[in-house]
Design a protein around this motif. Structure first.
Motif, PDB file in Angstrom:
ATOM      1  N   SER A   1      23.026 -38.017 -66.447  1.00 21.69           N
ATOM      2  CA  SER A   1      24.095 -38.312 -67.408  1.00 21.69           C
ATOM      3  C   SER A   1      23.521 -38.823 -68.725  1.00 21.69           C
ATOM      4  O   SER A   1      22.563 -39.603 -68.740  1.00 21.69           O
ATOM      5  N   ALA A   2      24.134 -38.388 -69.812  1.00 17.62           N
ATOM      6  CA  ALA A   2      23.647 -38.753 -71.144  1.00 17.62           C
ATOM      7  C   ALA A   2      23.856 -40.240 -71.422  1.00 17.62           C
ATOM      8  O   ALA A   2      24.722 -40.885 -70.838  1.00 17.62           O
TER       9      ALA A   2
ATOM     10  N   GLY B   1      25.787 -49.368 -53.278  1.00 14.28           N
ATOM     11  CA  GLY B   1      24.809 -50.336 -52.807  1.00 14.28           C
ATOM     12  C   GLY B   1      24.304 -51.183 -53.959  1.00 14.28           C
ATOM     13  O   GLY B   1      24.173 -50.708 -55.085  1.00 14.28           O
ATOM     14  N   CYS B   2      24.029 -52.456 -53.674  1.00 13.12           N
ATOM     15  CA  CYS B   2      23.458 -53.379 -54.658  1.00 13.12           C
ATOM     16  C   CYS B   2      24.368 -53.469 -55.894  1.00 13.12           C
ATOM     17  O   CYS B   2      25.533 -53.832 -55.774  1.00 13.12           O
ATOM     18  N   SER B   3      23.886 -53.107 -57.078  1.00  9.39           N
ATOM     19  CA  SER B   3      24.742 -53.200 -58.267  1.00  9.39           C
ATOM     20  C   SER B   3      25.916 -52.226 -58.180  1.00  9.39           C
ATOM     21  O   SER B   3      26.975 -52.460 -58.781  1.00  9.39           O
ATOM     22  N   GLY B   4      25.761 -51.135 -57.427  1.00 11.43           N
ATOM     23  CA  GLY B   4      26.878 -50.230 -57.213  1.00 11.43           C
ATOM     24  C   GLY B   4      28.004 -50.903 -56.442  1.00 11.43           C
ATOM     25  O   GLY B   4      29.180 -50.572 -56.631  1.00 11.43           O
ATOM     26  N   ALA B   5      27.650 -51.869 -55.581  1.00 14.52           N
ATOM     27  CA  ALA B   5      28.667 -52.640 -54.876  1.00 14.52           C
ATOM     28  C   ALA B   5      29.416 -53.554 -55.841  1.00 14.52           C
ATOM     29  O   ALA B   5      30.630 -53.739 -55.719  1.00 14.52           O
TER      30      ALA B   5
ATOM     31  N   PHE C   1      25.971 -42.854 -63.648  1.00 11.94           N
ATOM     32  CA  PHE C   1      26.466 -43.574 -64.813  1.00 11.94           C
ATOM     33  C   PHE C   1      25.683 -43.133 -66.050  1.00 11.94           C
ATOM     34  O   PHE C   1      24.573 -42.589 -65.953  1.00 11.94           O
ATOM     35  N   SER C   2      26.236 -43.381 -67.203  1.00 14.68           N
ATOM     36  CA  SER C   2      25.558 -43.022 -68.460  1.00 14.68           C
ATOM     37  C   SER C   2      24.165 -43.650 -68.520  1.00 14.68           C
ATOM     38  O   SER C   2      23.979 -44.834 -68.210  1.00 14.68           O
TER      39      SER C   2
ATOM     40  N   ILE D   1      19.265 -48.514 -60.673  1.00 15.74           N
ATOM     41  CA  ILE D   1      18.905 -47.412 -61.566  1.00 15.74           C
ATOM     42  C   ILE D   1      18.552 -46.142 -60.792  1.00 15.74           C
ATOM     43  O   ILE D   1      18.068 -45.176 -61.369  1.00 15.74           O
ATOM     44  N   VAL D   2      18.806 -46.154 -59.485  1.00 20.13           N
ATOM     45  CA  VAL D   2      18.564 -44.957 -58.675  1.00 20.13           C
ATOM     46  C   VAL D   2      19.680 -43.957 -58.944  1.00 20.13           C
ATOM     47  O   VAL D   2      20.858 -44.313 -58.965  1.00 20.13           O
ATOM     48  N   HIS D   3      19.330 -42.680 -59.147  1.00 22.05           N
ATOM     49  CA  HIS D   3      20.358 -41.703 -59.501  1.00 22.05           C
ATOM     50  C   HIS D   3      21.198 -41.326 -58.281  1.00 22.05           C
ATOM     51  O   HIS D   3      21.081 -41.934 -57.211  1.00 22.05           O
ATOM     52  N   ARG D   4      22.055 -40.352 -58.447  1.00 22.50           N
ATOM     53  CA  ARG D   4      23.159 -40.112 -57.521  1.00 22.50           C
ATOM     54  C   ARG D   4      22.745 -39.703 -56.107  1.00 22.50           C
ATOM     55  O   ARG D   4      23.607 -39.629 -55.221  1.00 22.50           O
ATOM     56  N   VAL D   5      21.491 -39.417 -55.823  1.00 26.61           N
ATOM     57  CA  VAL D   5      21.107 -39.085 -54.449  1.00 26.61           C
ATOM     58  C   VAL D   5      20.953 -40.344 -53.603  1.00 26.61           C
ATOM     59  O   VAL D   5      21.006 -40.279 -52.375  1.00 26.61           O
ATOM     60  N   GLY D   6      20.753 -41.503 -54.258  1.00 27.05           N
ATOM     61  CA  GLY D   6      20.575 -42.744 -53.534  1.00 27.05           C
ATOM     62  C   GLY D   6      19.186 -42.872 -52.947  1.00 27.05           C
ATOM     63  O   GLY D   6      18.434 -41.887 -52.863  1.00 27.05           O
ATOM     64  N   PRO D   7      18.792 -44.070 -52.533  1.00 28.68           N
ATOM     65  CA  PRO D   7      17.464 -44.258 -51.931  1.00 28.68           C
ATOM     66  C   PRO D   7      17.343 -43.486 -50.623  1.00 28.68           C
ATOM     67  O   PRO D   7      18.233 -43.537 -49.773  1.00 28.68           O
TER      68      PRO D   7
END
Length: 316
Positions: free
Chosen positions: A75-76, A113-117, A69-70, A40-46
Motif C-alpha cells: 500500500s502506498a 496481532g500486536c498493534s493490529g489488535a 495499511f498505508s 510492520i509485517v505486511h498482510r501475510v502475517g508472521p
C-alpha cells in the motif's frame, strides 16, 4: 474458495487480498472478517499465518479481507500528516465501506496481532458495524516506555520463569559464577514487591477495562488470545486483573490461551492450535446474539484460575 487482489480506499491506495467462497445458504450474508497488520509485517502475517487464517475462514463460508495499511507492504504511503493510530482506524473503516458497497455486508469481525489488535479494538469502539473482535497478543503495556526499568524487570522475570528455569545452560551459568547475580536479585525484589502490592490490575479505571465495558454494553463479542510463552499474558493480569473475570461473565468477553506457543506462533503446531481457536471464535461471533442469551458463562469451554483471581480461559 477463491482469492482476488483488491485496490480500494478513498485514494485507491490500499492493497489487499479478498478470500471467499460462493454462497450456499439463504438469508443475509455472514459478517466479513478483516485482518489488520501485526506491526510492520505486511498482510501475510508472521509465518504466513494471516494467509492460513483467511483461507480456513473462507472455506467455511466467510468473506475475509487482509490488507496493508498505508506505508506497509504494497500500500502506498499517505500524503497527509494523520498519525498512524488515527489513519489505521480510518483505513479499517474504509475496508468496511468497500465490503459493504461491493458485497452488501454490514457486519464485521476485526482481527489482528500486536498493534493490529490495538487498531481492531479502536475501530470496534468507533464503528457500530463491528460485532466482534479477536485481539491476538494485545500489547497491554503499549503506553509504557519500552526502556522503563519496571517493564524490563517484569519481562526478565517472565523469561526466567518460562525459559531459563528449564534451560540447562542457564543453570550452568548460575552455578559457575557466570550469571548476573545483581540483576537476578533486582528481578526477584521487583517481583516480590509487585506481588505484595495492592493487587495487580486493581484499578477499575483502566482504559482497557473501560473499552471492554463499552463493547460489552453494545453486545460486541471480544476474545483476547494470548500465547502462553508471551509476556502479554502476565501483562494482562497486571493490567486488568480480577475485573476481567467479572467482565467475562457477561458472555461477551473471553480470554483464550494457546498452549506452549510463542508471540508469533512459530511452529506448525502452534499455528494449528491458533487456527482451531480462531475458527471456533469467529463462528460463535457470527451467531445471532439471541442464540447465546440464555448463557451467562464466558464463551470458553475451560476455565483455568491462575494467580490473584484472573480467570484464563481456553478451549484447547
Amino acid at each position: 474458495m477463491r482469492e482476488q487482489p483488491l485496490l480500494f480506499g478513498e485514494m485507491k491506495s490500499l492493497i489487499g487480498i479478498l478470500a471467499d467462497s460462493p454462497r450456499t445458504h439463504p438469508g443475509p450474508p455472514r459478517p466479513a472478517v478483516i485482518l489488520l497488520n501485526p506491526g510492520i509485517v505486511h498482510r501475510v502475517g508472521p509465518g504466513r499465518i494471516y494467509v492460513k487464517i483467511a483461507r480456513i475462514l473462507a472455506e467455511t463460508g466467510f468473506t475475509v479481507l487482509r490488507f496493508d495499511f498505508s506505508g506497509i507492504g504494497d500500500s502506498a504511503v499517505r500524503q497527509d500528516s494523520l498519525p498512524f493510530e488515527k489513519s489505521a482506524v480510518s483505513e479499517a473503516q474504509e475496508a468496511m465501506d468497500f465490503l459493504q458497497r461491493a458485497h452488501n455486508i454490514d457486519r464485521f469481525i476485526l482481527m489482528g496481532g500486536c498493534s493490529g489488535a490495538v487498531i481492531s479494538l479502536e475501530a470496534a469502539l468507533n464503528d457500530p458495524r463491528v460485532i466482534g473482535a479477536v485481539l491476538i497478543n494485545f500489547p497491554f503495556t503499549q503506553d509504557q516506555d519500552e526502556n522503563a526499568p519496571d517493564l524490563a524487570l517484569r519481562r526478565a522475570a517472565h523469561y526466567y520463569r518460562n525459559f531459563a528455569l528449564v534451560n540447562p545452560r542457564s543453570w550452568q551459568k548460575l552455578c559457575t559464577g557466570k550469571a548476573n547475580y545483581r540483576f537476578l536479585l533486582r528481578v526477584m525484589c521487583s517481583e516480590v514487591k509487585r506481588r505484595v502490592s495492592f493487587g495487580p490490575g486493581a484499578s477499575p479505571e483502566s482504559p482497557l477495562l473501560h473499552s471492554l465495558r463499552c463493547l460489552a454494553d453494545r453486545g460486541v463479542r471480544v476474545t483476547l488470545v494470548c500465547s502462553e510463552g508471551d509476556p502479554s499474558l502476565e501483562e494482562l493480569h497486571d493490567t486488568v486483573g480480577k475485573y476481567l473475570r467479572q467482565l467475562s461473565h457477561c458472555g461477551s468477553i473471553a480470554v483464550s490461551i494457546v498452549r506452549r506457543s510463542d508471540h508469533t506462533f512459530t511452529s506448525l503446531y502452534d499455528q494449528e492450535q491458533l487456527l482451531e481457536l480462531i475458527l471456533e471464535r469467529v463462528q460463535t461471533m457470527a451467531q445471532p446474539v439471541e442464540n447465546l442469551s440464555n448463557s451467562r458463562e464466558p464463551l470458553c469451554t475451560e476455565n483455568i484460575v491462575l494467580q490473584e483471581g484472573l480467570t484464563r480461559q481456553s478451549s484447547l
